[in-house]
Write an enzyme that holds these catalytic residues in place. Structure first.
Site, PDB file in Angstrom:
ATOM      1  N   LYS A 179    -151.160  60.316 -42.958  1.00 42.33           N
ATOM      2  CA  LYS A 179    -152.151  61.218 -42.357  1.00 42.33           C
ATOM      3  C   LYS A 179    -152.240  61.017 -40.838  1.00 42.33           C
ATOM      4  CE  LYS A 179    -156.740  60.041 -42.648  1.00 42.33           C
ATOM      5  NZ  LYS A 179    -157.413  59.977 -41.348  1.00 42.33           N
ATOM      6  N   ASN A 180    -152.384  59.752 -40.425  1.00 38.66           N
ATOM      7  CA  ASN A 180    -152.685  59.498 -39.015  1.00 38.66           C
ATOM      8  C   ASN A 180    -151.462  59.633 -38.103  1.00 38.66           C
ATOM      9  OD1 ASN A 180    -155.329  59.220 -39.699  1.00 38.66           O
ATOM     10  ND2 ASN A 180    -155.331  56.982 -39.691  1.00 38.66           N
TER      11      ASN A 180
ATOM     12  N   ARG B  98    -161.557  63.610 -37.394  1.00 41.78           N
ATOM     13  CA  ARG B  98    -161.422  62.921 -36.108  1.00 41.78           C
ATOM     14  C   ARG B  98    -160.241  63.480 -35.307  1.00 41.78           C
ATOM     15  NH1 ARG B  98    -165.222  60.606 -33.530  1.00 41.78           N
ATOM     16  NH2 ARG B  98    -164.386  59.412 -31.810  1.00 41.78           N
TER      17      ARG B  98
ATOM     18  N   CYS C   9    -165.047  59.830 -40.096  1.00 45.08           N
ATOM     19  CA  CYS C   9    -165.903  58.875 -40.801  1.00 45.08           C
ATOM     20  C   CYS C   9    -166.937  58.268 -39.843  1.00 45.08           C
ATOM     21  CB  CYS C   9    -165.051  57.759 -41.413  1.00 45.08           C
ATOM     22  SG  CYS C   9    -163.918  58.354 -42.675  1.00 45.08           S
TER      23      CYS C   9
ATOM     24  N   ARG D  97    -168.455  55.992 -31.937  1.00 47.45           N
ATOM     25  CA  ARG D  97    -166.986  56.094 -31.739  1.00 47.45           C
ATOM     26  C   ARG D  97    -166.745  56.838 -30.421  1.00 47.45           C
ATOM     27  NH1 ARG D  97    -164.124  57.926 -37.342  1.00 47.45           N
ATOM     28  NH2 ARG D  97    -162.268  57.163 -36.290  1.00 47.45           N
ATOM     29  N   PRO D  98    -166.893  56.122 -29.305  1.00 47.22           N
ATOM     30  CA  PRO D  98    -166.836  56.783 -27.999  1.00 47.22           C
ATOM     31  C   PRO D  98    -165.434  57.305 -27.685  1.00 47.22           C
ATOM     32  CG  PRO D  98    -166.891  54.404 -27.712  1.00 47.22           C
ATOM     33  CD  PRO D  98    -167.033  54.656 -29.176  1.00 47.22           C
TER      34      PRO D  98
ATOM     35  N   ASP E  45    -164.543  57.372 -24.260  1.00 50.67           N
ATOM     36  CA  ASP E  45    -164.452  57.071 -22.824  1.00 50.67           C
ATOM     37  C   ASP E  45    -163.017  56.765 -22.379  1.00 50.67           C
ATOM     38  OD1 ASP E  45    -164.968  54.742 -24.513  1.00 50.67           O
ATOM     39  OD2 ASP E  45    -164.903  53.575 -22.662  1.00 50.67           O
ATOM     40  N   GLN E  46    -162.217  56.150 -23.252  1.00 55.50           N
ATOM     41  CA  GLN E  46    -160.841  55.800 -22.849  1.00 55.50           C
ATOM     42  C   GLN E  46    -159.936  57.043 -22.792  1.00 55.50           C
ATOM     43  OE1 GLN E  46    -160.150  52.534 -21.774  1.00 55.50           O
ATOM     44  NE2 GLN E  46    -162.380  52.629 -21.962  1.00 55.50           N
TER      45      GLN E  46
ATOM     46  N   ASP F  44    -158.432  50.128 -41.729  1.00 51.89           N
ATOM     47  CA  ASP F  44    -158.443  51.153 -42.786  1.00 51.89           C
ATOM     48  C   ASP F  44    -158.180  50.564 -44.163  1.00 51.89           C
ATOM     49  OD1 ASP F  44    -158.965  52.972 -40.841  1.00 51.89           O
ATOM     50  OD2 ASP F  44    -156.934  53.789 -40.724  1.00 51.89           O
TER      51      ASP F  44
ATOM     52  N   ARG G 277    -160.030  63.892 -48.167  1.00 51.28           N
ATOM     53  CA  ARG G 277    -159.566  64.086 -46.782  1.00 51.28           C
ATOM     54  C   ARG G 277    -158.276  63.310 -46.530  1.00 51.28           C
ATOM     55  NH1 ARG G 277    -163.206  61.804 -42.961  1.00 51.28           N
ATOM     56  NH2 ARG G 277    -161.329  62.059 -41.748  1.00 51.28           N
TER      57      ARG G 277
HETATM   58  N1  EPU Z   1    -162.803  53.104 -28.641  1.00 49.28           N
HETATM   59  C1  EPU Z   1    -163.504  53.089 -27.464  1.00 49.28           C
HETATM   60  N2  EPU Z   1    -163.317  54.117 -26.578  1.00 49.28           N
HETATM   61  C2  EPU Z   1    -162.435  55.123 -26.823  1.00 49.28           C
HETATM   62  C3  EPU Z   1    -161.716  55.132 -28.038  1.00 49.28           C
HETATM   63  C4  EPU Z   1    -161.926  54.100 -28.932  1.00 49.28           C
HETATM   64  O1  EPU Z   1    -164.314  52.186 -27.215  1.00 49.28           O
HETATM   65  O2  EPU Z   1    -162.298  56.012 -25.986  1.00 49.28           O
HETATM   66  C5  EPU Z   1    -162.997  52.020 -29.610  1.00 49.28           C
HETATM   67  C6  EPU Z   1    -163.573  52.522 -30.944  1.00 49.28           C
HETATM   68  O3  EPU Z   1    -164.975  52.658 -30.896  1.00 49.28           O
HETATM   69  C7  EPU Z   1    -163.105  51.478 -31.892  1.00 49.28           C
HETATM   70  C8  EPU Z   1    -161.748  51.070 -31.318  1.00 49.28           C
HETATM   71  O4  EPU Z   1    -161.729  51.480 -29.965  1.00 49.28           O
HETATM   72  O5  EPU Z   1    -163.974  50.391 -31.842  1.00 49.28           O
HETATM   73  C9  EPU Z   1    -160.546  51.687 -32.001  1.00 49.28           C
HETATM   74  O6  EPU Z   1    -160.653  53.096 -32.039  1.00 49.28           O
HETATM   75  P1  EPU Z   1    -159.374  54.022 -32.085  1.00 49.28           P
HETATM   76  O7  EPU Z   1    -159.489  54.979 -30.951  1.00 49.28           O
HETATM   77  O8  EPU Z   1    -158.162  53.189 -32.218  1.00 49.28           O
HETATM   78  O9  EPU Z   1    -159.598  54.792 -33.447  1.00 49.28           O
HETATM   79  P2  EPU Z   1    -159.589  56.335 -33.692  1.00 49.28           P
HETATM   80  O10 EPU Z   1    -158.513  56.993 -32.899  1.00 49.28           O
HETATM   81  O11 EPU Z   1    -160.990  56.853 -33.594  1.00 49.28           O
HETATM   82  C10 EPU Z   1    -157.823  56.109 -35.605  1.00 49.28           C
HETATM   83  C11 EPU Z   1    -157.698  56.571 -37.032  1.00 49.28           C
HETATM   84  C12 EPU Z   1    -158.656  55.802 -37.902  1.00 49.28           C
HETATM   85  C13 EPU Z   1    -158.385  54.317 -37.771  1.00 49.28           C
HETATM   86  C14 EPU Z   1    -158.416  53.880 -36.290  1.00 49.28           C
HETATM   87  C15 EPU Z   1    -158.012  52.441 -36.085  1.00 49.28           C
HETATM   88  C16 EPU Z   1    -156.966  58.844 -36.803  1.00 49.28           C
HETATM   89  C17 EPU Z   1    -157.272  60.279 -36.923  1.00 49.28           C
HETATM   90  N3  EPU Z   1    -157.964  57.986 -37.075  1.00 49.28           N
HETATM   91  O12 EPU Z   1    -159.172  56.364 -35.231  1.00 49.28           O
HETATM   92  O13 EPU Z   1    -158.386  56.219 -39.233  1.00 49.28           O
HETATM   93  O14 EPU Z   1    -159.392  53.601 -38.452  1.00 49.28           O
HETATM   94  O15 EPU Z   1    -157.521  54.712 -35.530  1.00 49.28           O
HETATM   95  O16 EPU Z   1    -156.734  52.212 -36.575  1.00 49.28           O
HETATM   96  O17 EPU Z   1    -155.850  58.457 -36.497  1.00 49.28           O
HETATM   97  C18 EPU Z   1    -158.851  56.501 -41.519  1.00 49.28           C
HETATM   98  O18 EPU Z   1    -157.714  56.992 -41.655  1.00 49.28           O
HETATM   99  O19 EPU Z   1    -159.576  56.216 -42.503  1.00 49.28           O
HETATM  100  C19 EPU Z   1    -159.379  56.250 -40.179  1.00 49.28           C
HETATM  101  C20 EPU Z   1    -160.648  56.048 -39.946  1.00 49.28           C
END
Ligand code: EPU
Length: 429
Positions: A22-23, A93, A117, A122-123, A125-126, A307, A399
């Protein structure tokens, strides 16, 4: 409304084939916007999030054709830049990848803040820091993110404060056609980041270093269409590995890349489970061996994946003695533990740490999926528990898992989906 019924406590046996990840599929689907040509995407998982992504692409003007073998042809030549329907953006997401893709193709972008989820804050900012470094002006009003440029985008060096998967991917997407060299430092190293880079490179991009902390993107003028197969889903594979262990079974899990599974395999072996690696399959086996207590901490890849944290929690609930489970990625990913507690699990959560007193067994209950992987954990708990467990709110599970119920039936589980008719006052019969 649909629910899952599980009459558990029975061993499973046979083979489960894992679907595409999926991701990885989500960013690759949105990356086709930049390709501006026809692409055929193979091994796409048939799940709700992918349907939503395809709906978003259609709403933007892409032509989507499902081919006879389940592969999908996507023609993005006539895609237009515009805000995507809010309900689609909020349904998952991965909709935030529209931002990077639109920036690359049109030099501007707009999308509603994504859903997905609920793990606490889940900011983004990056992502925004990356877009700004590339020269975009970003307005984030909490509901919408809008990116514009006055004099176009420029390549840049960006250091991420956290190795965010989403931010790494969005910056890769936005920079793929910029003049010069963009460098992402402290980049995410997840296999899905590598899969996106491989897809873009096969379309003519020049990306190196994906899978390491430093990714270099040298801009190219144009991309071209390709046929590309998505990598197997390591989290789906890990979920069935844990299901085999929790039900005292032997399962062969095919269409896996064993290298991606190493952190999960290592923890299962620590608990006393046998895992045999084949070229593209794993055999997971437990033969009445007691589960040993362990400590698990989730982390960014190649660490133990967040995950897989809820699924692993079920196994720790059945281990001998006290285990600890630390969440190293998200602020609040333990909401599902209340449901396991309803099944008799003994879990105490303090901040990002769960302390788990193992029990010989859980008891059946009616429980509710609160998020995707938390829902998968409840399925595993139901399979491992004698008696009838009902799971509500299964849309979360759908999902992210392709035909989970059918796959488990095929290895002998007594599990089915049951449709409960809605009644006018909003309750369910
Ligand atoms: N974070 C920041 N700022 C940002 C982005 C992220 O502080 O701008 C923090 C988040 O709050 C978190 C950490 O960095 O604490 C990691 O977040 P990341 O951006 O890596 O996660 P994501 O892109 O929101 C994706 C997957 C998630 C998976 C995470 C971690 C997708 C669509 N989602 O989320 O998948 O848990 O990476 O590997 O790719 C799932 O499939 O069940 C799922 C939740």
């Amino acid at each position: 409304m649909e629910r899952i019924y599980i009459n558990g406590g029975k061993p499973l046996s046979g083979t489960i084939e894992v679907a595409g990840m999926k991701n990885a599929a989500l960013p690759i689907l949105f990356a086709t916007i930049i390709v501006e040509d026809k692409c055929v995407i193979e091994n796409l998982p048939k799940i709700k999030d992918i349907e939503t992504a395809l709906e978003i692409l259609k709403a933007m003007g892409a032509k989507i054709r499902e081919l006879s073998n389940g592969n999908v042809e996507i023609d993005t030549r006539e895609v237009v830049c515009g805000s995507i329907p809010i309900e689609l953006a909020k349904a998952m997401r991965g909709s935030y990848y529209v931002l990077g893709a639109e920036l690359a193709r049109f030099g501007r972008a707009q999308a509603a803040f994504p859903g997905g989820c609920d793990f606490g804050e889940r900011p983004m900012d990056q992502h925004i820091k990356g877009f700004e470094a590339l020269g975009a002006k970003v307005i984030d009003n909490g509901d919408f993110i809008k990116c514009t440029t006055e004099s176009g985008l420029n390549a840049a060096s960006i250091y991420l404060d956290v190795p965010s998967v989403g931010a790494t991917i969005n910056i890769m997407l936005a920079s793929v056609k910029l003049d010069g060299l963009t460098v992402i430092e402290n980049a995410a190293r997840e296999p899905h980041v590598v899969d996106l880079a491989n897809f873009l490179n096969s379309c003519g991009a020049d990306i190196s270093g994906a899978g390491t902390e430093v990714i270099k993107i040298r801009g190219v003028k144009q991309l071209h269409g390709v046929t590309y197969a998505i990598i197997p889903d390591m989290i789906e594979a890990g979920t069935y590995m844990v299901a085999a262990a929790a039900t005292n079974s032997t399962l062969t899990i095919t269409n896996v890349i064993p290298k991606h599974m190493e952190s999960i395999t290592a923890k299962l072996i620590d608990m006393g489970i046998s895992v045999t690696e084949l070229d593209d399959a794993l055999i997971v086996s437990r033969n009445n061996t007691p589960l040993k207590k362990i400590k698990v901490k989730t982390n960014f890849y190649p660490g133990f994946p967040t995950d897989m944290q809820p699924q692993m929690c079920v196994l720790l609930c059945l281990a001998d003695g006290q285990s600890t489970l630390m969440e190293g990625v998200f602020d609040n990913r333990f909401k599902y533990t209340d449901e396991l507690i309803r099944m008799g699990a003994c879990i105490t959560v303090q901040g990002r740490t769960a302390t788990i007193e193992g029990r010989p067994s859980l008891h059946p209950a009616t429980v509710r999926a609160v998020d995707l992987r938390g829902g998968a954990a409840l399925v595993i708990a139901g399979l491992a528990t004698k008696g009838v467990t009902w799971i509500d709110d299964i849309h979360h599970i759908e999902r992210g898992y392709v035909n989970m119920v059918e796959k488990l039936q095929s290895v002998g589980a007594d599990i089915k989906k049951v449709v409960i008719p809605d009644v006018p006052n909003g309750n369910h019969l």
